[in-house]
Design a protein around this motif. Sequence first.
Motif, PDB file in Angstrom:
ATOM      1  N   ARG A  35       0.843  -1.195   0.000  1.00 48.67           N
ATOM      2  CA  ARG A  35       0.000   0.000   0.000  1.00 48.67           C
ATOM      3  C   ARG A  35       0.879   1.245   0.000  1.00 48.67           C
ATOM      4  NH1 ARG A  35      -2.355  -3.659   3.908  1.00 48.67           N
ATOM      5  NH2 ARG A  35      -4.348  -4.474   3.139  1.00 48.67           N
ATOM      6  N   ILE A  36       0.578   2.142  -0.950  1.00 43.34           N
ATOM      7  CA  ILE A  36       1.410   3.325  -1.170  1.00 43.34           C
ATOM      8  C   ILE A  36       0.519   4.559  -1.155  1.00 43.34           C
ATOM      9  CG2 ILE A  36       2.986   4.476  -2.791  1.00 43.34           C
ATOM     10  CD1 ILE A  36       3.434   1.564  -3.944  1.00 43.34           C
ATOM     11  N   PHE A  37       0.936   5.550  -0.408  1.00 43.17           N
ATOM     12  CA  PHE A  37       0.224   6.832  -0.381  1.00 43.17           C
ATOM     13  C   PHE A  37       0.984   7.856  -1.214  1.00 43.17           C
ATOM     14  CE2 PHE A  37      -0.171  11.101   1.553  1.00 43.17           C
ATOM     15  CZ  PHE A  37      -1.525  11.320   1.324  1.00 43.17           C
ATOM     16  N   LEU A  80       4.604   8.962  -0.379  1.00 43.10           N
ATOM     17  CA  LEU A  80       5.254   9.859  -1.329  1.00 43.10           C
ATOM     18  C   LEU A  80       4.578  11.224  -1.253  1.00 43.10           C
ATOM     19  CD1 LEU A  80       5.143   7.440  -4.421  1.00 43.10           C
ATOM     20  CD2 LEU A  80       7.073   7.753  -2.865  1.00 43.10           C
ATOM     21  N   GLY A  81       5.372  12.283  -1.073  1.00 48.83           N
ATOM     22  CA  GLY A  81       4.797  13.615  -0.994  1.00 48.83           C
ATOM     23  C   GLY A  81       5.845  14.681  -1.192  1.00 48.83           C
ATOM     24  N   PHE A  82       5.499  15.924  -0.867  1.00 48.70           N
ATOM     25  CA  PHE A  82       6.412  17.046  -1.078  1.00 48.70           C
ATOM     26  C   PHE A  82       7.161  17.438   0.184  1.00 48.70           C
ATOM     27  CE2 PHE A  82       2.390  18.937   0.258  1.00 48.70           C
ATOM     28  CZ  PHE A  82       2.799  19.818   1.246  1.00 48.70           C
ATOM     29  N   ASP A 103      12.049  12.642   7.524  1.00 48.55           N
ATOM     30  CA  ASP A 103      13.036  11.579   7.742  1.00 48.55           C
ATOM     31  C   ASP A 103      12.322  10.363   8.301  1.00 48.55           C
ATOM     32  OD1 ASP A 103      15.296  10.088   8.098  1.00 48.55           O
ATOM     33  OD2 ASP A 103      16.039  11.191   9.843  1.00 48.55           O
ATOM     34  N   ASP A 104      11.969   9.447   7.427  1.00 47.46           N
ATOM     35  CA  ASP A 104      11.247   8.242   7.821  1.00 47.46           C
ATOM     36  C   ASP A 104      11.561   7.167   6.789  1.00 47.46           C
ATOM     37  OD1 ASP A 104       8.911   6.269   7.898  1.00 47.46           O
ATOM     38  OD2 ASP A 104       8.377   7.558   9.587  1.00 47.46           O
ATOM     39  N   ASP A 105      11.817   5.958   7.246  1.00 49.95           N
ATOM     40  CA  ASP A 105      12.177   4.867   6.330  1.00 49.95           C
ATOM     41  C   ASP A 105      11.074   4.558   5.333  1.00 49.95           C
ATOM     42  OD1 ASP A 105      14.624   4.608   7.547  1.00 49.95           O
ATOM     43  OD2 ASP A 105      14.022   2.937   8.842  1.00 49.95           O
ATOM     44  N   ARG A 106       9.838   4.894   5.685  1.00 52.42           N
ATOM     45  CA  ARG A 106       8.704   4.602   4.800  1.00 52.42           C
ATOM     46  C   ARG A 106       8.331   5.794   3.934  1.00 52.42           C
ATOM     47  NH1 ARG A 106       3.731   3.389   7.562  1.00 52.42           N
ATOM     48  NH2 ARG A 106       4.519   4.663   9.275  1.00 52.42           N
ATOM     49  N   TYR A 107       9.140   6.845   3.950  1.00 51.17           N
ATOM     50  CA  TYR A 107       8.790   8.064   3.222  1.00 51.17           C
ATOM     51  C   TYR A 107       9.842   8.400   2.178  1.00 51.17           C
ATOM     52  CZ  TYR A 107       7.516  12.886   2.174  1.00 51.17           C
ATOM     53  OH  TYR A 107       7.158  14.032   1.524  1.00 51.17           O
ATOM     54  N   LEU A 108       9.357   8.870   1.014  1.00 50.83           N
ATOM     55  CA  LEU A 108      10.233   9.352  -0.053  1.00 50.83           C
ATOM     56  C   LEU A 108       9.651  10.646  -0.589  1.00 50.83           C
ATOM     57  CD1 LEU A 108      12.582   8.984  -2.096  1.00 50.83           C
ATOM     58  CD2 LEU A 108      10.970   7.737  -3.542  1.00 50.83           C
ATOM     59  N   ARG A 109      10.469  11.691  -0.584  1.00 47.89           N
ATOM     60  CA  ARG A 109      10.001  12.948  -1.179  1.00 47.89           C
ATOM     61  C   ARG A 109       9.910  12.757  -2.693  1.00 47.89           C
ATOM     62  NH1 ARG A 109      11.554  18.224  -3.187  1.00 47.89           N
ATOM     63  NH2 ARG A 109       9.858  19.628  -2.608  1.00 47.89           N
ATOM     64  N   PHE A 110       8.707  13.017  -3.237  1.00 47.77           N
ATOM     65  CA  PHE A 110       8.476  12.844  -4.664  1.00 47.77           C
ATOM     66  C   PHE A 110       7.408  13.849  -5.090  1.00 47.77           C
ATOM     67  CE2 PHE A 110       7.686  10.654  -8.681  1.00 47.77           C
ATOM     68  CZ  PHE A 110       8.958  10.226  -9.003  1.00 47.77           C
ATOM     69  N   PRO A 111       7.790  15.118  -5.334  1.00 48.34           N
ATOM     70  CA  PRO A 111       6.804  16.169  -5.637  1.00 48.34           C
ATOM     71  C   PRO A 111       6.118  15.965  -6.971  1.00 48.34           C
ATOM     72  CG  PRO A 111       9.055  16.993  -5.878  1.00 48.34           C
ATOM     73  CD  PRO A 111       9.165  15.626  -5.268  1.00 48.34           C
ATOM     74  N   ILE A 112       4.922  16.508  -7.083  1.00 44.37           N
ATOM     75  CA  ILE A 112       4.055  16.242  -8.226  1.00 44.37           C
ATOM     76  C   ILE A 112       4.605  16.798  -9.528  1.00 44.37           C
ATOM     77  CG2 ILE A 112       2.625  18.298  -7.882  1.00 44.37           C
ATOM     78  CD1 ILE A 112       0.204  16.534  -8.720  1.00 44.37           C
ATOM     79  N   PHE A 136      14.029   9.414  -9.669  1.00 46.21           N
ATOM     80  CA  PHE A 136      13.602   8.213 -10.385  1.00 46.21           C
ATOM     81  C   PHE A 136      14.258   6.973  -9.782  1.00 46.21           C
ATOM     82  CE2 PHE A 136      11.556  10.828 -13.364  1.00 46.21           C
ATOM     83  CZ  PHE A 136      10.954  10.083 -14.356  1.00 46.21           C
ATOM     84  N   ASP A 137      15.555   7.061  -9.547  1.00 40.80           N
ATOM     85  CA  ASP A 137      16.306   5.918  -9.040  1.00 40.80           C
ATOM     86  C   ASP A 137      15.831   5.520  -7.643  1.00 40.80           C
ATOM     87  OD1 ASP A 137      18.492   3.984  -9.300  1.00 40.80           O
ATOM     88  OD2 ASP A 137      19.498   5.152  -7.740  1.00 40.80           O
ATOM     89  N   ARG A 138      15.617   6.520  -6.785  1.00 38.96           N
ATOM     90  CA  ARG A 138      15.176   6.214  -5.420  1.00 38.96           C
ATOM     91  C   ARG A 138      13.786   5.609  -5.407  1.00 38.96           C
ATOM     92  NH1 ARG A 138      17.975  11.143  -4.137  1.00 38.96           N
ATOM     93  NH2 ARG A 138      16.030  12.331  -4.312  1.00 38.96           N
ATOM     94  N   LEU A 139      12.905   6.096  -6.289  1.00 44.44           N
ATOM     95  CA  LEU A 139      11.566   5.521  -6.336  1.00 44.44           C
ATOM     96  C   LEU A 139      11.626   4.060  -6.753  1.00 44.44           C
ATOM     97  CD1 LEU A 139       8.511   5.786  -6.138  1.00 44.44           C
ATOM     98  CD2 LEU A 139       8.483   6.604  -8.514  1.00 44.44           C
ATOM     99  N   GLU A 140      12.393   3.745  -7.770  1.00 45.89           N
ATOM    100  CA  GLU A 140      12.528   2.353  -8.195  1.00 45.89           C
ATOM    101  C   GLU A 140      13.077   1.488  -7.069  1.00 45.89           C
ATOM    102  OE1 GLU A 140      14.614  -0.359 -11.723  1.00 45.89           O
ATOM    103  OE2 GLU A 140      15.056   1.795 -11.574  1.00 45.89           O
ATOM    104  N   GLN A 141      14.096   1.975  -6.376  1.00 53.30           N
ATOM    105  CA  GLN A 141      14.690   1.212  -5.276  1.00 53.30           C
ATOM    106  C   GLN A 141      13.686   0.978  -4.154  1.00 53.30           C
ATOM    107  OE1 GLN A 141      18.422   2.816  -3.853  1.00 53.30           O
ATOM    108  NE2 GLN A 141      19.144   3.235  -5.925  1.00 53.30           N
ATOM    109  N   HIS A 142      12.924   2.020  -3.797  1.00 52.96           N
ATOM    110  CA  HIS A 142      11.942   1.873  -2.718  1.00 52.96           C
ATOM    111  C   HIS A 142      10.846   0.892  -3.093  1.00 52.96           C
ATOM    112  CE1 HIS A 142      13.783   5.257  -0.614  1.00 52.96           C
ATOM    113  NE2 HIS A 142      12.905   5.111   0.358  1.00 52.96           N
ATOM    114  N   LEU A 143      10.372   0.944  -4.334  1.00 55.28           N
ATOM    115  CA  LEU A 143       9.313   0.035  -4.752  1.00 55.28           C
ATOM    116  C   LEU A 143       9.801  -1.410  -4.789  1.00 55.28           C
ATOM    117  CD1 LEU A 143       7.712   2.203  -7.584  1.00 55.28           C
ATOM    118  CD2 LEU A 143       6.728   1.699  -5.349  1.00 55.28           C
TER     119      LEU A 143
END
Length: 327
Positions: free
Chosen positions: A80-82, A110-112, A116-125, A314-321
């Motif tokens: 589950r991804i927000f 994922l947000g703007f 600092d959280d292991d389950r969070y990745l900054r990924f602005p729209i 892009f790279d971090r999103l792929e790694q997290h997924l």
Amino acid sequence: MTLNIKRYRRALVTDDRRIVYHNFWDGQAAEVIWFTQFLRAHRLLDGHRTRRFIFFSTLGNGQVLSTDRLLHPFNKQRKRIFFTGENVHHPAFCQYADNMLSQPDIDLSLGFDYIDDDRYLRFPIWILEMFPPQSTVEDIKNICQQLSHQHVDDSRNRFCAIVSGTSTMLGTKSLEMRTDMVNRLNAIARVDCAGRLLNNTDELKTKFNDNKAEFLKQYRFYICPENASVKGYVTEKVFHCIGSGCIPIYWGSDNNPEPDVLNHDAILFWNPDGDNNALLQQIAELQNNPTRYREFFEQPRLQPDAWQVVAAYFDRLEQHLNKLFQS
């Protein structure tokens, strides 16, 4: 539970039912949503027939997460991804103010915000708006190059435009500010208002078939403030302006938007709490002095390493997924 089930069943689902979207944008099929195409372009479903990605966003009631948890408990292959492109710190989105990190069932958020959280990745729209999900590093580099290095087109002879609606869902402050900006700039030259706010032209619809990018190619300046000034909250507005070849007149993100991507010297910053007289004088000079306008317009719009910053997203999103299924 009946109401929750009804909301839950309104989800957008891909043809193979392996990617599901709750509370996402209306009018967009699951197959063409940016994340679907990213997952497929990066082959994150290949060879994993039981993998499921369930995305949640802010345009609806967050209780659909509870429904999903009840209907699909203890499934390690269901992640589950927000994601939010909205300002979750506005009262209208208060149930999402923590980017759903208080929900243990959210595997990735994922947000703007800068969190600092292991389950969070900054990924602005703005990334979704400016960079296709299939983009390679070379593609990203080329897009940044095109955005950053532009040359004056003498056919761009209109002064300034704004395309703004009149919705008060998020309050009236931003509408009042936009109105003030238009009124102040009208003292320099006519501002064409192609949206519902202060509308004085129908060309966007009648001449350009609602293609805003083509419409803006007539203009030197574009009024593109955010709806709120919150650190990190940067939408597609300033990037669309740059992509259309206009000089942005911007407010948002504490007037420090994406400093590792955007060249702030190429942006005109509005201060709603100031008199803006110096800014208006600068705009008037740029409008009336072709040499000064050319110098301002042709400076790099992005930072030299902007492409590396985007490629890293892009790279971090792929790694997290990928990492979601390794726990």
